[in-house]
Design a protein around this motif. Structure first.
Motif, PDB file in Angstrom:
ATOM      1  N   GLY A  67      96.765 -38.701  57.423  1.00  0.00           N
ATOM      2  CA  GLY A  67      97.564 -39.874  57.802  1.00  0.00           C
ATOM      3  C   GLY A  67      97.026 -40.539  59.048  1.00  0.00           C
ATOM      4  O   GLY A  67      95.817 -40.749  59.198  1.00  0.00           O
ATOM      5  N   LYS A  68      97.913 -40.864  59.980  1.00  0.00           N
ATOM      6  CA  LYS A  68      97.508 -41.540  61.218  1.00  0.00           C
ATOM      7  C   LYS A  68      96.666 -40.643  62.114  1.00  0.00           C
ATOM      8  O   LYS A  68      95.962 -41.135  62.992  1.00  0.00           O
ATOM      9  CB  LYS A  68      98.747 -41.987  62.007  1.00  0.00           C
ATOM     10  N   ASP A  69      96.727 -39.332  61.900  1.00  0.00           N
ATOM     11  CA  ASP A  69      95.971 -38.388  62.727  1.00  0.00           C
ATOM     12  C   ASP A  69      94.620 -38.020  62.128  1.00  0.00           C
ATOM     13  O   ASP A  69      93.934 -37.144  62.632  1.00  0.00           O
ATOM     14  CB  ASP A  69      96.792 -37.113  62.943  1.00  0.00           C
ATOM     15  N   LEU A  70      94.224 -38.665  61.040  1.00  0.00           N
ATOM     16  CA  LEU A  70      92.958 -38.349  60.384  1.00  0.00           C
ATOM     17  C   LEU A  70      91.791 -38.846  61.223  1.00  0.00           C
ATOM     18  O   LEU A  70      91.801 -39.966  61.711  1.00  0.00           O
ATOM     19  CB  LEU A  70      92.900 -38.990  58.993  1.00  0.00           C
ATOM     20  N   THR A  71      90.799 -37.977  61.398  1.00  0.00           N
ATOM     21  CA  THR A  71      89.576 -38.372  62.084  1.00  0.00           C
ATOM     22  C   THR A  71      88.379 -38.007  61.212  1.00  0.00           C
ATOM     23  O   THR A  71      88.393 -36.992  60.522  1.00  0.00           O
ATOM     24  CB  THR A  71      89.414 -37.694  63.470  1.00  0.00           C
TER      25      THR A  71
ATOM     26  N   PRO B 150      87.565 -41.525  46.454  1.00  0.00           N
ATOM     27  CA  PRO B 150      87.208 -42.796  47.112  1.00  0.00           C
ATOM     28  C   PRO B 150      86.808 -42.527  48.565  1.00  0.00           C
ATOM     29  O   PRO B 150      87.288 -41.580  49.183  1.00  0.00           O
ATOM     30  CB  PRO B 150      88.501 -43.617  47.066  1.00  0.00           C
ATOM     31  N   VAL B 151      85.951 -43.352  49.102  1.00  0.00           N
ATOM     32  CA  VAL B 151      85.574 -43.224  50.510  1.00  0.00           C
ATOM     33  C   VAL B 151      86.796 -43.544  51.367  1.00  0.00           C
ATOM     34  O   VAL B 151      87.518 -44.518  51.107  1.00  0.00           O
ATOM     35  CB  VAL B 151      84.402 -44.170  50.853  1.00  0.00           C
ATOM     36  N   LEU B 152      87.026 -42.741  52.373  1.00  0.00           N
ATOM     37  CA  LEU B 152      88.161 -42.956  53.277  1.00  0.00           C
ATOM     38  C   LEU B 152      87.963 -44.243  54.070  1.00  0.00           C
ATOM     39  O   LEU B 152      86.842 -44.568  54.466  1.00  0.00           O
ATOM     40  CB  LEU B 152      88.285 -41.776  54.238  1.00  0.00           C
ATOM     41  N   ARG B 153      89.020 -44.952  54.332  1.00  0.00           N
ATOM     42  CA  ARG B 153      88.882 -46.212  55.079  1.00  0.00           C
ATOM     43  C   ARG B 153      88.416 -45.964  56.509  1.00  0.00           C
ATOM     44  O   ARG B 153      87.860 -46.850  57.143  1.00  0.00           O
ATOM     45  CB  ARG B 153      90.185 -46.996  55.064  1.00  0.00           C
ATOM     46  N   GLU B 154      88.613 -44.752  57.032  1.00  0.00           N
ATOM     47  CA  GLU B 154      88.115 -44.420  58.366  1.00  0.00           C
ATOM     48  C   GLU B 154      86.588 -44.386  58.394  1.00  0.00           C
ATOM     49  O   GLU B 154      85.983 -44.487  59.449  1.00  0.00           O
ATOM     50  CB  GLU B 154      88.666 -43.057  58.820  1.00  0.00           C
ATOM     51  N   ILE B 155      85.986 -44.240  57.242  1.00  0.00           N
ATOM     52  CA  ILE B 155      84.531 -44.239  57.142  1.00  0.00           C
ATOM     53  C   ILE B 155      84.066 -45.588  56.604  1.00  0.00           C
ATOM     54  O   ILE B 155      83.254 -46.256  57.217  1.00  0.00           O
ATOM     55  CB  ILE B 155      84.030 -43.110  56.211  1.00  0.00           C
ATOM     56  N   SER B 156      84.567 -45.970  55.451  1.00  0.00           N
ATOM     57  CA  SER B 156      84.291 -47.239  54.759  1.00  0.00           C
ATOM     58  C   SER B 156      82.826 -47.645  54.711  1.00  0.00           C
ATOM     59  O   SER B 156      82.503 -48.811  54.845  1.00  0.00           O
ATOM     60  CB  SER B 156      85.142 -48.375  55.347  1.00  0.00           C
ATOM     61  N   LEU B 157      81.946 -46.680  54.548  1.00  0.00           N
ATOM     62  CA  LEU B 157      80.527 -46.964  54.382  1.00  0.00           C
ATOM     63  C   LEU B 157      80.098 -46.564  52.981  1.00  0.00           C
ATOM     64  O   LEU B 157      80.666 -45.669  52.388  1.00  0.00           O
ATOM     65  CB  LEU B 157      79.689 -46.159  55.386  1.00  0.00           C
TER      66      LEU B 157
END
Length: 85
Positions: free
Chosen positions: A77-81, A31-38
């Motif tokens: 987690g919270k440190d994902l970029t 699944p696309v990561l929510r940090e990207i969400s495109l």
């Protein structure tokens, strides 16, 4: 970069890319990561050392450049970029 992901504008593009890329590098649909969400909601994950082979294979495919985007993923987690490549 811990790993890379490719997002797509369509589900067809993601499935097609998986078929093309599995011939040149180990890839995994996710699944696309929510940090990207495109995109269409499906991404393809690859290892950093495979970046050039993956880019070349997609460039040689029938997918057009605007139908996909590359991201470098670091951390978790919270440190994902997620940074566009």
């Amino acid at each position: 970069m811990d790993y890379g992901v490719i997002t797509f504008t369509s589900t067809y593009g993601a499935i097609y890319a998986q078929k093309v890329l599995k011939e040149v590098a180990p890839v995994q649909v996710m699944p696309v990561l929510r940090e990207i969400s495109l995109g269409c909601g499906i991404a393809v994950r690859f290892q950093p050392q495979d970046l050039e082979r993956v880019k070349s294979a997609l460039a040689a495919s029938t997918l057009k450049e605007g139908e996909y985007a590359f991201y470098a993923i670091t951390g978790s987690g919270k440190d994902l970029t997620a940074q566009p490549l």
